[in-house]
Design an enzyme around this catalytic site. Sequence first.
Site, PDB file in Angstrom:
ATOM      1  CG  ASP A 150      37.351  34.347  27.094  1.00  0.00           C
ATOM      2  OD1 ASP A 150      38.025  34.777  26.131  1.00  0.00           O
ATOM      3  OD2 ASP A 150      36.233  34.807  27.392  1.00  0.00           O
ATOM      4  N   GLY A 151      39.229  30.286  28.178  1.00  0.00           N
ATOM      5  CA  GLY A 151      39.804  29.254  29.034  1.00  0.00           C
ATOM      6  C   GLY A 151      41.229  28.900  28.646  1.00  0.00           C
ATOM      7  CG  ASN A 231      38.992  35.250  34.907  1.00  0.00           C
ATOM      8  OD1 ASN A 231      39.326  36.304  34.372  1.00  0.00           O
ATOM      9  ND2 ASN A 231      38.277  34.341  34.278  1.00  0.00           N
ATOM     10  CG  ASP A 261      25.363  29.664  48.152  1.00  0.00           C
ATOM     11  OD1 ASP A 261      25.009  29.206  49.260  1.00  0.00           O
ATOM     12  OD2 ASP A 261      24.662  29.568  47.121  1.00  0.00           O
ATOM     13  CB  THR A 272      33.756  40.367  32.008  1.00  0.00           C
ATOM     14  OG1 THR A 272      35.117  39.938  31.803  1.00  0.00           O
ATOM     15  CG2 THR A 272      33.683  41.879  31.868  1.00  0.00           C
ATOM     16  CB  ALA A 273      34.919  35.677  34.877  1.00  0.00           C
ATOM     17  CE1 TYR A 274      29.572  32.434  40.421  1.00  0.00           C
ATOM     18  CE2 TYR A 274      31.474  31.199  41.176  1.00  0.00           C
ATOM     19  CZ  TYR A 274      30.122  31.456  41.225  1.00  0.00           C
ATOM     20  OH  TYR A 274      29.317  30.733  42.058  1.00  0.00           O
TER      21      TYR A 274
END
Length: 388
Positions: A150-151, A231, A261, A272-274
């Site tokens: 994915d990266g 993303n 934060d 679906t990432a962070y």
Amino acid sequence: EYKSYLSLVVCAADVTSNKLNSHHLGMQYYYTIPKIQKQYHLSWTRAPTNCLIIKKYHDPGVLKKFKMICIWLITNQTLDVYVEGSDFEELQNIKASDMSRTSSCDDLKSLGAKNIDVEFLNLIDNIKVWTYGKDKLSNKIDFIVCLGGDGTLLYASSLFQRSVPPIIAFNLGSLGFLTPFEFKEFPTVLRKALKGTLGFTLRNRLDCTLWLRTDGSEDVESIPQSYQVLNEVIIDRGIHSGVCMVDIYCDEVFVTTVIGDGVIVATPTGSTAYAAATGASVVAPAVPCVIIAPICPHSLSFRPIMVPANCVLKCKLNPDARSKACISFDGRHRQDFTKLHVVEVCTSEYPLPCIDKESSMQDWFNGLRNCLMWNGRSTTQKPLKEKK
């Protein structure tokens, strides 16, 4: 920019519209909701001739597969293959080391194409180099082949700040949620893609503009920073010990102040990432929306939300914030975010076309089940036995 090369054929009945269709029936009104495009198909107006190959960095296991793809595209399809400058330097080093083992080029030719290394060495001079920031790809590349995870796909997206050619992603990484194809399928997949018989998904990106106000007023500098994000854009407290206080506006309307934060502004692809780690909803790529998700908010009632894709979001530090924050775009271009900064985020006009293995929804659900183990459990419930 790719309309002369690629025409998009929509399978859905209607095209998404910004306006609702109204119909007057006497004293009554009713509205029809426009349908969303669900599936697209490749339709080349001319045969593709140029391909860009992007491979995962610092992974020796990908190199052999990279060679196989290059050999197949050059010899079987007679395509012009482009690689990045860093990859080209690696290829030149390979060529020099292999040539040192033999007395001359004639020795290599006498060996024939008995293995991949020898055959690749004979074709290495046919590979063309592309340098980021110098060469424009918009008029050269017809499609992209990604070899990685994915990266690697995120990196490919960052190379194109405007129109993006179709991307065929082979899973050679860790997770592979966005890379549906297995490498062993590459001859069949590439043939279908070149014939225009595959579908693809348009993944929305975010158009992010980072402004710097001159003296605390609303005046901004003349040259802002602009990024296309697949993303998410993240504002977080970074190394600072104090909480992050970020004011969020939607279409110039104040929404809330994030105290915690930080905050994530994500696409459906980024859900679906962070954003998934913050408890945000998992959103299908065809849903037109933008996700706002707080990071560890100092509140028990702060839930992630979604806003329409045509909204314009604006984020800046609250005047009472005690310290500066940090901002990053798809994990890249990380920098300080001060009270003089303001970032404007909206849905980009340039989505990312990703080739589907099955269909947009089928690939998405397969990724949820197989990669993220969505709703996974060891056993199913046993049926009740009928009484005799």
